[in-house]
Design a protein around this motif. Sequence first.
Motif, short mmCIF file in Angstrom:
data_model
loop_
_atom_site.label_atom_id
_atom_site.label_comp_id
_atom_site.label_asym_id
_atom_site.label_seq_id
_atom_site.Cartn_x
_atom_site.Cartn_y
_atom_site.Cartn_z
N ASP A 72 9.83 -6.50 11.29
CA ASP A 72 8.68 -7.01 10.54
C ASP A 72 7.56 -7.28 11.55
O ASP A 72 7.77 -7.98 12.53
CB ASP A 72 9.08 -8.31 9.83
CG ASP A 72 8.01 -8.86 8.92
OD1 ASP A 72 7.00 -8.18 8.65
OD2 ASP A 72 8.19 -10.01 8.46
N MET A 73 6.40 -6.70 11.29
CA MET A 73 5.25 -6.90 12.18
C MET A 73 4.02 -7.13 11.31
O MET A 73 3.82 -6.44 10.31
CB MET A 73 5.04 -5.68 13.07
CG MET A 73 3.84 -5.81 14.00
SD MET A 73 3.53 -4.32 14.95
CE MET A 73 4.78 -4.49 16.20
N TYR A 108 0.52 -5.60 7.37
CA TYR A 108 1.90 -5.73 7.83
C TYR A 108 2.60 -4.38 7.73
O TYR A 108 2.18 -3.49 6.99
CB TYR A 108 2.66 -6.79 7.02
CG TYR A 108 2.82 -6.45 5.55
CD1 TYR A 108 3.93 -5.75 5.09
CD2 TYR A 108 1.88 -6.84 4.62
CE1 TYR A 108 4.09 -5.43 3.75
CE2 TYR A 108 2.03 -6.54 3.28
CZ TYR A 108 3.13 -5.83 2.85
OH TYR A 108 3.28 -5.52 1.52
N LEU A 109 3.67 -4.26 8.49
CA LEU A 109 4.53 -3.09 8.46
C LEU A 109 5.97 -3.59 8.58
O LEU A 109 6.28 -4.36 9.50
CB LEU A 109 4.21 -2.14 9.62
CG LEU A 109 4.97 -0.83 9.67
CD1 LEU A 109 4.65 0.04 8.45
CD2 LEU A 109 4.64 -0.07 10.95
N ARG A 141 4.26 -0.65 4.06
CA ARG A 141 3.00 -0.98 4.70
C ARG A 141 2.11 -1.63 3.65
O ARG A 141 2.07 -1.19 2.50
CB ARG A 141 2.33 0.28 5.23
CG ARG A 141 1.01 0.05 5.95
CD ARG A 141 0.38 1.38 6.39
NE ARG A 141 0.09 2.26 5.28
CZ ARG A 141 -1.01 2.18 4.52
NH1 ARG A 141 -1.91 1.26 4.73
NH2 ARG A 141 -1.18 3.04 3.53
N GLY A 142 1.43 -2.71 4.04
CA GLY A 142 0.56 -3.37 3.07
C GLY A 142 -0.39 -4.34 3.71
O GLY A 142 -0.59 -4.34 4.93
N ASP A 152 0.81 -1.21 0.00
CA ASP A 152 0.00 0.00 0.00
C ASP A 152 0.85 1.26 0.00
O ASP A 152 0.42 2.30 -0.50
CB ASP A 152 -0.92 0.03 1.23
CG ASP A 152 -1.94 -1.09 1.21
OD1 ASP A 152 -2.41 -1.47 0.12
OD2 ASP A 152 -2.27 -1.60 2.29
N GLU A 153 2.06 1.17 0.57
CA GLU A 153 2.85 2.38 0.75
C GLU A 153 4.32 2.00 0.97
O GLU A 153 4.60 1.06 1.71
CB GLU A 153 2.31 3.12 1.96
CG GLU A 153 3.04 4.35 2.38
CD GLU A 153 2.42 4.97 3.64
OE1 GLU A 153 2.46 6.22 3.71
OE2 GLU A 153 1.92 4.27 4.54
#
Length: 169
Positions: free
Chosen positions: A146-147, A129-130, A108-109, A96-97
């Motif tokens: 990674d989260m 996720y980020l 971010r997605g 997404d970004e």
Amino acid sequence: MRIAPLTVPALLFLASGCGPAAPAAISDADKAAMEALDQSFAKQAVGGDYAALVKSYYTEDAIAMAPNMPSSNGHAAIEAMLHTFPPITAFQIRTDEIVGMGDMAYVRGHYAMTMAPPGMAAVSDSGKYLEIFKKQADGSWKVIRDMFNSDVPMPPPAPAAVPSAPKKK
């Protein structure tokens, strides 16, 4: 109060905007490299080769933060964490970004995956996720943090068992 002679020129220099330059924004090529790495992650996860996945995707000191478990610090712990999941049969990632400056960036997605627990029906999951990426000395990008977490609600708890009445003798 007396100002040291070197302080005035230093203050003028900084006030004029001639101080250290801010890092440059990451390039489209950098963004494409991170996107490609995420897509490779999804393909390798379906293949189940977690040792290769971890080595190609994460830095040695990376930390992965999966839901409902402690953080996994470093390659061995991240690989062990990945092995706790049932086999992944499908995995899609949508970015997404991507934002970054210099040698740091975040991605971010959203994800969607299907897992096949042995002896059970397939389980679908989707979430977000980020990731934080760091550019390596060789120019490649790797994940240092990674989260992720699910958008699927937790199932309700099973109803409590009703104790049976004692049998009469």
